[in-house]
Design an enzyme around this catalytic site. Structure first.
Site: not given
Ligand code: SAH
Length: 261
Positions: A116, A168
């Protein structure tokens, strides 16, 4: 420039970094990248990095204290001030302009979340929170690789030809012009290609590129870059920095499109 990537899946980072331009830059020492296993910064026998969320609910949360210990260790080893980036879908959107700006930082740390996400208190030690786009990944490793890759391209000596970085897509606010390489003509044998449906039997390179007329080629490329941007990403044109020739080409292209509608 140094990068430290904190993750519970080091293999997810190490393998992709070994290949291509980034791999070579690391070998040469232009980039100094270290992958840190978050579990090495736990203090319990089972090396636990996560725990249940306070207040209840599904999923697990990454504990703050192993992250703090990892940052302490990196700071002690690297010496200088760190730019600590939290990967998160809640962060500011990562763009080419952000990549260029971050390439001015000397020491970047990328924190990869899982489950999470992080205990919110990690934000105390975070300089920036970045999202690579409006979707949710299972972990921050892919996001960290995206950020590292895009930032590293701006570090002098990483991409052989600095001119290519400057030209680019996005660098000047425009998409790149189309590129072709040999052969000059490709015969189509299958009948599924769209070109065949349009009655073409060979795919040709635009004549101007074979002409050897460099002024014409430059102008054609400007026109194509503008035309692609106008068709695909007109929003980029609002902030694009255009020279006089480009401004007049853009007027021409817009006029032609208005006439067509
Ligand atoms: N519950 C959190 C999502 C956790 S996803 C929320 O809704 O904010 C798990 C991990 O994946 C995050 O802690 C982050 O490190 C990474 N992650 C997920 N989506 C991302 C995105 N769009 N950009 C960057 N990191 C991401």
């Amino acid at each position: 420039m140094t990068f430290d990537i904190v993750t519970i899946f080091p293999a997810m980072i190490e393998q992709p970094l070994a290949a291509g331009i980034i791999g070579r830059a690391i070998e040469r020492g232009t980039l100094d990248v270290k992958v840190r296993d978050l579990r090495d910064f736990t203090t319990d026998r089972h090396r636990v990095v996560d725990d249940v969320p306070y207040g209840g609910g599904p999923g697990m949360v990454l504990k703050a204290d192993p992250i703090f210990r990892a940052l302490d260790a990196i700071e002690a080893e690297r010496g200088g001030p760190l730019t600590v980036i939290l990967t998160s879908p809640q962060g500011r959107r990562f763009t080419q302009a952000e990549a260029q700006r971050l390439s001015g930082a000397a020491q970047i740390v990328l924190l990869c979340g899982r489950y999470e996400g992080f205990d919110d208190r990690v934000r105390e030690r975070v300089t920036e929170e970045l999202s690579i786009g409006d979707y949710v990944l299972t972990g921050g490793e892919l996001a960290a690789l995206v950020v590292l890759d895009a930032v590293a391209r701006f570090v002098p000596g990483v991409v052989g030809d600095e001119q290519s970085v400057a030209e680019d897509s996005f660098s000047r606010g425009l998409l790149d012009f189309p590129q072709y390489t040999r052969p000059a003509e490709i015969e189509i044998d299958g009948d599924t290609a769209t070109a065949v449906a349009e009655g073409q039997r060979v795919l040709k390179v635009p004549d101007v590129l074979l002409s050897g007329n460099h002024a014409e080629i430059r102008r054609w490329r400007k026109r194509e870059a503008l035309s692609r941007t106008l068709d695909r990403r007109p929003d980029l044109l609002d902030d694009a920095v255009l020279d006089e020739e480009e401004l007049s080409l853009l007027q021409e292209l817009k006029g032609a499109r208005d006439g067509r509608d």
